[in-house]
Scaffold this motif. Sequence first.
Motif: not given
Lengths: 430, 430
Positions: A242-253, A259-276
Amino acid sequence: MTAYLSSAEPGFAQAFETLLASKREASVEVGETVAAIIADVRKRGDVALIELTTKFDGMTLDAAGLRFTADEIEEAYRAVDPDVRSALELAHRRITAHHQKQMPEDSTYTDDIGVTLGSRWTAVEAVGLYVPGGLASYPSSVLMNAIPAKVAGVERLAMVVPTPKGVVNPAVLAAAKIAGVDEIYRVGGAQAVAALAFGTDTIKPVYKIVGPGNAYVAAAKRQVFGTVGIDMIAGPSEVLVIADSTANPAWIAADLLAQAEHGGGAQSILLTTDADLAKAVDAEVDRQIGTLRAPDTARAGWNEFGAIITVATIDEAIALANRIASEHVELALDDPQSVVEKIRNAGAIFVGHHTPEAIGDYVGGSNHVLPTARSARFASGLGVLDFVKRTTILGCTPAALSELADATVALAEAEGLQAHGRSVSIRLNR
Amino acid sequence: MTAYLSSAEPGFAQAFETLLASKREASVEVGETVAAIIADVRKRGDVALIELTTKFDGMTLDAAGLRFTADEIEEAYRAVDPDVRSALELAHRRITAHHQKQMPEDSTYTDDIGVTLGSRWTAVEAVGLYVPGGLASYPSSVLMNAIPAKVAGVERLAMVVPTPKGVVNPAVLAAAKIAGVDEIYRVGGAQAVAALAFGTDTIKPVYKIVGPGNAYVAAAKRQVFGTVGIDMIAGPSEVLVIADSTANPAWIAADLLAQAEHGGGAQSILLTTDADLAKAVDAEVDRQIGTLRAPDTARAGWNEFGAIITVATIDEAIALANRIASEHVELALDDPQSVVEKIRNAGAIFVGHHTPEAIGDYVGGSNHVLPTARSARFASGLGVLDFVKRTTILGCTPAALSELADATVALAEAEGLQAHGRSVSIRLNR
């Protein structure tokens, strides 16, 4: 394809339901195969265990070779890179310190009518720890499962780990040695679970089995449940940031890819108030994938199961997060503290920009075995409580028994259990 | 035939193993039937639920009639004998008071390097409570399951109880009202479990399902486990009485019969150092059975599953008791306190001559939902902990993250998880 959702769009409610209901694990029907393996080990013991290990792990061994010797474990420990060894030792110290605070306290009191009520905790005497072989053979998972057991006071912790073609990850044995695992056997699969549950000449039975495994192991744990206790059935790992405009996009990525590198169905979701931010993270994920040494798993995982959801307010994000009930929730927010208490369904919450989830995987001190697949709505992460059990203690004085007699007899009679009532009245000459 | 064993006899070890391994429950294979019922309710919701209820419970009803109205519940409450009602209210007060002491405390601290570690407990939001119909429809079980949920803070507690031919036990509804159950539905069987797990138009889904049931209910709970949490699968009840020469044979006989009268595989075992007591209890059991209004169940249970074991010393009795791991252990001893701490595997211990097990069934204050079938080796009785879950909270300062970075990266690389390491190093510009 990575899902892009906005709570402002008309089809959002339906799209979110679809995301929640999405199945991220191949369902393999192995129940009958597993039942046959368990019956075989139960009947023929070591002989079956050895035959099945030869067949599935492509190796020869005899009963004397089932258990790793102290020398073999010591040798593996020495073979591990000293930096990794000291990292395991740091993790061991920190995980131990945190879990020591989880030990429940006994309590006994006598109430106003003279009834003594107590709750006493004792450790499960013997526990089996399943450790996968091959790619998912993680030394950190050995620590996370073994340490709470040892902190709880489990006297006999027996680990099983398959060694396909005889190969074992030395770091797994080193972690077991550091954690104080008492016995290690080179077997895996449903046959190892059966041996732990029912015992063989070489492997004495345990009372509870914990640890992750493939579909066969999971099915075997379900089938022996009742004969022994089991921990939860682990599903693919997942993170919700869960991120707002103060988050660093590179860190979130970076966090989403971890999480995604685990494979086997691992899931990463970003929920944000900031479309940019959403756009920036998306671009940054693509960029960073290209710089990984082995990008394929992370790319496939992000494309297939990743999601970016934009919302209008943090409260909206919180409401969705509580429905998702993710294993890991990161709060990459300007004011994360005010949100912590509103996240009700989560395995673990990582607070603030400087707490990537990976800290919790290794050396933060908390446990990385956490509820997946929305089970944080009703389940907790692994801890000391999983290795102890509570015994209730009840004691009545003659006066207390007398005071409770009429109500007991009334309820017993109402339930048609005459002898229940009599066991009270006979003591009072009624 | 009741088993008579003496630890002094040569065949004892084998005979004791046989007793331990004896199966006390008819194993009914209903998995496929149950799977079809669950799939039907999941697909057709209320329509399937109503059809199946009509079929299995021999009654007609429509969607509007699925839920008991407040008036119906109030009417049932008034129909219950005032003595039984006040006994239920006493039980409610005492069980509530004891369970309030089980609420775990949140804990947060910051360690010496600046990592904040927290454990926060929250209630499961919505819980389903299964209550059997017919003979085993016990108001006391409603209290024992509902009270810890309400003490934990469960907001929505939805109860299901089958009403064959439309008949319901008013005391069960009264107990539900007293315990604060929020919704009550007149459905049962696997179809009720499916409705609770997946929801229908009338019954909203819950996150966890507790409560005892027949083989269909138990199978349904196993099958929906994962979608929702479940409690343990209850087996037949059991008592183990450890007695010395100070015990009163008539009292012990009454306790053994109070267990045997449950039927359905319920087991009573006497372990004693006094061969004369053994004989006196045996005779007294026979005598008391003859005075019961409905002696058949107790007689059959005692004959089929009862056992009397004589041993040389109390220490020997303790060792055997820890292997039996009984749901209920009574200490009818001159000095019970010294034995309490040595009984490691037991659901509940009843201390001293004036504490018959039946006190714990109703108004003692402790919970009567306890681990059966030797599962006290690894499981606890029902309590507040079953209705809460722990969320881990982790927070790093930049300095703390920096201090833990090298170890995290070393372990992530050792596990082949490069992106895990990068999620840390990217925050430190490394």
